[in-house]
Design a protein around this motif. Structure first.
Motif, PDB file in Angstrom:
ATOM      1  N   PHE A  18      17.329  14.908 -10.094  1.00 55.96           N
ATOM      2  CA  PHE A  18      16.675  15.118 -11.399  1.00 55.96           C
ATOM      3  C   PHE A  18      15.142  15.081 -11.285  1.00 55.96           C
ATOM      4  N   VAL A  19      14.618  13.982 -10.789  1.00 62.61           N
ATOM      5  CA  VAL A  19      13.155  13.830 -10.722  1.00 62.61           C
ATOM      6  C   VAL A  19      12.576  14.810  -9.701  1.00 62.61           C
ATOM      7  N   GLY A  20      13.240  14.894  -8.535  1.00 64.69           N
ATOM      8  CA  GLY A  20      12.751  15.768  -7.467  1.00 64.69           C
ATOM      9  C   GLY A  20      12.618  17.207  -7.951  1.00 64.69           C
ATOM     10  N   ILE A  47      13.576  17.990   0.968  1.00 65.42           N
ATOM     11  CA  ILE A  47      14.746  17.612   1.765  1.00 65.42           C
ATOM     12  C   ILE A  47      15.743  16.858   0.892  1.00 65.42           C
ATOM     13  N   ASP A  48      17.017  17.052   1.199  1.00 63.77           N
ATOM     14  CA  ASP A  48      18.068  16.395   0.413  1.00 63.77           C
ATOM     15  C   ASP A  48      19.366  16.506   1.218  1.00 63.77           C
ATOM     16  N   SER A  49      20.238  15.530   1.024  1.00 63.30           N
ATOM     17  CA  SER A  49      21.548  15.612   1.689  1.00 63.30           C
ATOM     18  C   SER A  49      22.629  16.088   0.713  1.00 63.30           C
ATOM     19  N   LYS A 107      26.781  13.839  -3.173  1.00 61.71           N
ATOM     20  CA  LYS A 107      27.638  13.616  -4.344  1.00 61.71           C
ATOM     21  C   LYS A 107      26.940  13.874  -5.674  1.00 61.71           C
ATOM     22  N   ARG A 108      25.915  14.717  -5.719  1.00 64.05           N
ATOM     23  CA  ARG A 108      25.202  14.868  -6.981  1.00 64.05           C
ATOM     24  C   ARG A 108      25.671  16.101  -7.719  1.00 64.05           C
ATOM     25  N   GLU A 109      26.197  15.841  -8.907  1.00 66.08           N
ATOM     26  CA  GLU A 109      26.517  16.971  -9.757  1.00 66.08           C
ATOM     27  C   GLU A 109      25.183  17.627 -10.106  1.00 66.08           C
ATOM     28  N   CYS A 146      18.666  17.334   4.982  1.00 60.27           N
ATOM     29  CA  CYS A 146      18.247  16.213   5.828  1.00 60.27           C
ATOM     30  C   CYS A 146      18.806  14.930   5.229  1.00 60.27           C
ATOM     31  N   ASP A 147      19.476  14.155   6.049  1.00 60.69           N
ATOM     32  CA  ASP A 147      19.997  12.869   5.590  1.00 60.69           C
ATOM     33  C   ASP A 147      19.032  11.787   6.067  1.00 60.69           C
ATOM     34  N   ILE A 148      18.364  11.148   5.123  1.00 57.03           N
ATOM     35  CA  ILE A 148      17.302  10.198   5.510  1.00 57.03           C
ATOM     36  C   ILE A 148      17.846   8.937   6.165  1.00 57.03           C
ATOM     37  N   PRO A 181      22.712  -5.237  -5.432  1.00 56.81           N
ATOM     38  CA  PRO A 181      22.321  -4.594  -4.171  1.00 56.81           C
ATOM     39  C   PRO A 181      21.288  -3.480  -4.401  1.00 56.81           C
ATOM     40  N   TYR A 182      21.435  -2.722  -5.497  1.00 54.85           N
ATOM     41  CA  TYR A 182      20.454  -1.651  -5.782  1.00 54.85           C
ATOM     42  C   TYR A 182      19.052  -2.250  -5.944  1.00 54.85           C
ATOM     43  N   GLY A 183      18.952  -3.337  -6.708  1.00 62.05           N
ATOM     44  CA  GLY A 183      17.658  -4.009  -6.874  1.00 62.05           C
ATOM     45  C   GLY A 183      17.107  -4.464  -5.529  1.00 62.05           C
ATOM     46  N   SER A 233      17.843  -3.247  -2.476  1.00 61.03           N
ATOM     47  CA  SER A 233      17.466  -2.165  -1.553  1.00 61.03           C
ATOM     48  C   SER A 233      16.195  -1.465  -2.028  1.00 61.03           C
ATOM     49  N   LYS A 234      16.054  -1.287  -3.331  1.00 70.63           N
ATOM     50  CA  LYS A 234      14.829  -0.655  -3.825  1.00 70.63           C
ATOM     51  C   LYS A 234      13.638  -1.615  -3.662  1.00 70.63           C
ATOM     52  N   GLY A 235      13.880  -2.893  -3.960  1.00 68.03           N
ATOM     53  CA  GLY A 235      12.823  -3.898  -3.787  1.00 68.03           C
ATOM     54  C   GLY A 235      12.466  -4.076  -2.316  1.00 68.03           C
ATOM     55  N   ASP A 269      26.944   6.155 -14.989  1.00 63.68           N
ATOM     56  CA  ASP A 269      26.231   5.191 -14.151  1.00 63.68           C
ATOM     57  C   ASP A 269      24.742   5.442 -14.010  1.00 63.68           C
ATOM     58  N   HIS A 270      24.289   6.618 -14.362  1.00 66.31           N
ATOM     59  CA  HIS A 270      22.870   6.934 -14.117  1.00 66.31           C
ATOM     60  C   HIS A 270      22.396   7.934 -15.160  1.00 66.31           C
ATOM     61  N   GLY A 271      21.396   7.566 -15.915  1.00 67.30           N
ATOM     62  CA  GLY A 271      20.858   8.476 -16.921  1.00 67.30           C
ATOM     63  C   GLY A 271      21.533   8.288 -18.270  1.00 67.30           C
TER      64      GLY A 271
HETATM   65  N1  LIG Z   1      16.121   8.720 -13.283  1.00 74.87           N
HETATM   66  C1  LIG Z   1      15.758   7.489 -13.637  1.00 74.87           C
HETATM   67  O1  LIG Z   1      15.887   7.108 -14.818  1.00 74.87           O
HETATM   68  C2  LIG Z   1      15.193   6.522 -12.620  1.00 74.87           C
HETATM   69  C3  LIG Z   1      14.856   5.214 -13.030  1.00 74.87           C
HETATM   70  C4  LIG Z   1      14.330   4.327 -12.097  1.00 74.87           C
HETATM   71  C5  LIG Z   1      14.126   4.739 -10.790  1.00 74.87           C
HETATM   72  N2  LIG Z   1      14.472   5.994 -10.402  1.00 74.87           N
HETATM   73  C6  LIG Z   1      14.243   6.380  -8.997  1.00 74.87           C
HETATM   74  O2  LIG Z   1      13.722   7.697  -8.960  1.00 74.87           O
HETATM   75  C7  LIG Z   1      14.225   8.393  -7.822  1.00 74.87           C
HETATM   76  C8  LIG Z   1      14.831   9.707  -8.250  1.00 74.87           C
HETATM   77  O3  LIG Z   1      15.911   9.458  -9.153  1.00 74.87           O
HETATM   78  P1  LIG Z   1      16.758  10.639  -9.785  1.00 74.87           P
HETATM   79  O4  LIG Z   1      17.088  10.252 -11.160  1.00 74.87           O
HETATM   80  O5  LIG Z   1      16.101  11.942  -9.532  1.00 74.87           O
HETATM   81  O6  LIG Z   1      18.104  10.523  -8.920  1.00 74.87           O
HETATM   82  P2  LIG Z   1      19.084  11.667  -8.460  1.00 74.87           P
HETATM   83  O7  LIG Z   1      20.351  11.012  -8.051  1.00 74.87           O
HETATM   84  O8  LIG Z   1      19.147  12.757  -9.473  1.00 74.87           O
HETATM   85  O9  LIG Z   1      18.373  12.234  -7.157  1.00 74.87           O
HETATM   86  C9  LIG Z   1      18.411  11.568  -5.924  1.00 74.87           C
HETATM   87  C10 LIG Z   1      18.582  12.612  -4.832  1.00 74.87           C
HETATM   88  O10 LIG Z   1      18.615  11.919  -3.579  1.00 74.87           O
HETATM   89  C11 LIG Z   1      19.517  12.617  -2.743  1.00 74.87           C
HETATM   90  N3  LIG Z   1      19.998  11.733  -1.663  1.00 74.87           N
HETATM   91  C12 LIG Z   1      20.849  10.680  -1.772  1.00 74.87           C
HETATM   92  N4  LIG Z   1      21.099  10.169  -0.559  1.00 74.87           N
HETATM   93  C13 LIG Z   1      20.368  10.895   0.320  1.00 74.87           C
HETATM   94  C14 LIG Z   1      20.217  10.834   1.727  1.00 74.87           C
HETATM   95  N5  LIG Z   1      20.866   9.932   2.474  1.00 74.87           N
HETATM   96  N6  LIG Z   1      19.386  11.726   2.324  1.00 74.87           N
HETATM   97  C15 LIG Z   1      18.740  12.663   1.576  1.00 74.87           C
HETATM   98  N7  LIG Z   1      18.864  12.770   0.251  1.00 74.87           N
HETATM   99  C16 LIG Z   1      19.676  11.903  -0.378  1.00 74.87           C
HETATM  100  C17 LIG Z   1      20.668  13.023  -3.671  1.00 74.87           C
HETATM  101  O11 LIG Z   1      21.431  14.088  -3.116  1.00 74.87           O
HETATM  102  C18 LIG Z   1      19.904  13.423  -4.930  1.00 74.87           C
HETATM  103  O12 LIG Z   1      19.645  14.809  -4.965  1.00 74.87           O
HETATM  104  C19 LIG Z   1      15.199   7.439  -7.144  1.00 74.87           C
HETATM  105  O13 LIG Z   1      14.519   6.828  -6.067  1.00 74.87           O
HETATM  106  C20 LIG Z   1      15.541   6.420  -8.212  1.00 74.87           C
HETATM  107  O14 LIG Z   1      15.852   5.162  -7.640  1.00 74.87           O
HETATM  108  C21 LIG Z   1      15.003   6.897 -11.288  1.00 74.87           C
END
Ligand SMILES: NC(=O)c1ccc[n+]([C@@H]2O[C@H](COP(=O)([O-])OP(=O)(O)OC[C@H]3O[C@@H](n4cnc5c(N)ncnc54)[C@H](O)[C@@H]3O)[C@@H](O)[C@H]2O)c1
Length: 334
Positions: free
Chosen positions: A11-13, A30-32, A35-37, A56-58, A164-166, A168-170, A205-207
């Motif tokens: 979404f953000v990217g 880059i993106d792997s 599982k993203r719809e 690319c898988d980071i 765990p999310y907190g 790993s991000k932290g 779960d997200h959004g």
């Molecule tokens: N959207 C929000 O409300 C929100 C809120 C807080 C923080 N964030 C942060 O902003 C960033 C972007 O969020 P988003 O909403 O766009 O999420 P998103 O899930 O839409 O995008 C994340 C992307 O990362 C890619 N990805 C996952 N694992 C990967 C891997 N191993 N290698 C390469 N690519 C991989 C996924 O395929 C996906 O396209 C994230 O770091 C998230 O933690 C987002």
């Protein structure tokens, strides 16, 4: 400029890719496609506009090295690739750790060894502030609110890596801070609040904003957790993109800069308030199944954005009414 966006199909990217291409930058994404719809739709959309995309898988350092080794020098990296689900981080903490912490470490290692002048902008989250259980709340008919901290949670509030999310991000933040300090790299951290808008393929779960909006719009039943008076600040995606751009292009050396990037106190909504608003905008009646409040769900969370406003000369321009109308109109187009 040459810009690298990790997680470019998310979404953000996707939204930042489109914005930077429009501004005339060269963007490598880059993106792997984890599982993203919506990643196929986002790929098609961004390729048409000129994105250079590479799988690319980071989690794998060699993947990063092989992807970037023959590319020209990168000016800015925006690191968005992430496992983003709080719930999935609890059911699969190893995956969460590998993507979010190891993945961030791998990217920092690449920068340290091969591109030390590249600026690195790390997307973090309000989750690093934990569930704020020590803050007093007041209750009204449709929401809870902070009793005194009316500007929201500031950057210097003590961190509490709940889930765990907190962690790993932290943990990614801690590596960013230390790599900046020890290796003198140009790194900034942006702690995002809830973001919503076009090109967002959300789930339970997200959004949450886009998810509830879509379920009401399409007359579908969805699960709602707890009393519905939970409050969050929300930021429309174009405002987030502008903030990211300003952070990345800041003339200052980026090291150790941390910004809350969120809707702030003037863009807060409770779940009940959002539902009412979407019912009004769509003319539909919400069909929610009410379940118990989820463990570790915060009651109130909104961020103090004064630092970003002052130092970046930035503020959220899109009100939530305007933003929700834009979101609905994009969702309706399918
Ligand atoms: N959207 C929000 O409300 C929100 C809120 C807080 C923080 N964030 C942060 O902003 C960033 C972007 O969020 P988003 O909403 O766009 O999420 P998103 O899930 O839409 O995008 C994340 C992307 O990362 C890619 N990805 C996952 N694992 C990967 C891997 N191993 N290698 C390469 N690519 C991989 C996924 O395929 C996906 O396209 C994230 O770091 C998230 O933690 C987002």
């Amino acid at each position: 400029m040459k810009i690298l966006i990790t997680g470019c199909l998310g979404f953000v990217g996707t939204n930042l890719v489109l914005h930077l291409l429009k501004k005339g930058h060269t963007v490598l994404g880059i993106d792997s496609r984890f599982k993203r719809e919506g990643s196929s739709q986002n790929l098609e959309l961004t390729l048409k506009k000129g994105l250079e995309y590479q799988y690319c898988d980071i989690r794998n350092y060699n993947d990063i090295f092989n992807t970037l080794k023959n590319k020209e020098r990168i000016d800015i990296v925006y690191h968005f690739a992430s496992q983003v689900s709080f719930k999935n981080s609890i059911s699969n903490p190893r995956l969460d750790f590998e993507v979010n912490l190891l993945g961030t470490f791998n990217l920092l290692e690449y920068i340290r060894q091969h591109s030390p002048n590249t600026k690195f902008v790390y997307a973090s989250t309000n989750q690093v502030y934990g569930n704020l259980e020590k803050i007093d709340l007041v209750e009204s008919e449709t929401r809870f609110d902070f009793k005194t901290m009316k500007k929201g949670v500031p950057e210097n509030y003590p961190l509490d890596y709940l889930s765990p999310y907190g962690c790993s991000k932290g943990g990614g933040e801690i590596y960013c801070i230390d790599y900046s300090r020890v290796y003198d790299l140009k790194i900034a951290i942006a702690r995002f609040g809830g973001i919503y808008g076009v090109n967002q393929y959300s789930s339970e779960d997200h959004g949450w904003v886009a998810y509830i909006t879509n379920m009401i719009r399409t007359n579908q039943q969805y699960r709602r957790f707890g009393h519905g008076k939970q409050v969050r600040d929300i930021l429309y995606i174009s405002d987030l993109v502008t903030a990211c751009e300003k952070i990345g292009e800041s003339k200052e050396k980026l090291n150790l800069t941390i910004y809350n990037v969120a809707g702030g106190p003037t863009n807060t909504l409770s779940v009940l308030e959002l539902i009412k608003l979407i019912e009004h905008l769509t003319g539909n009646k919400s069909k929610d199944e009410v379940l118990e409040m989820r463990k570790a769900d915060k009651v109130v969370m909104y961020l103090d954005i004064e630092k970003a406003k002052k130092e970046l000369n930035w503020h959220p321009k899109v009100s939530y009414i305007e933003g929700l109308k834009k979101l609905l109109s994009w969702q309706e187009k399918g």
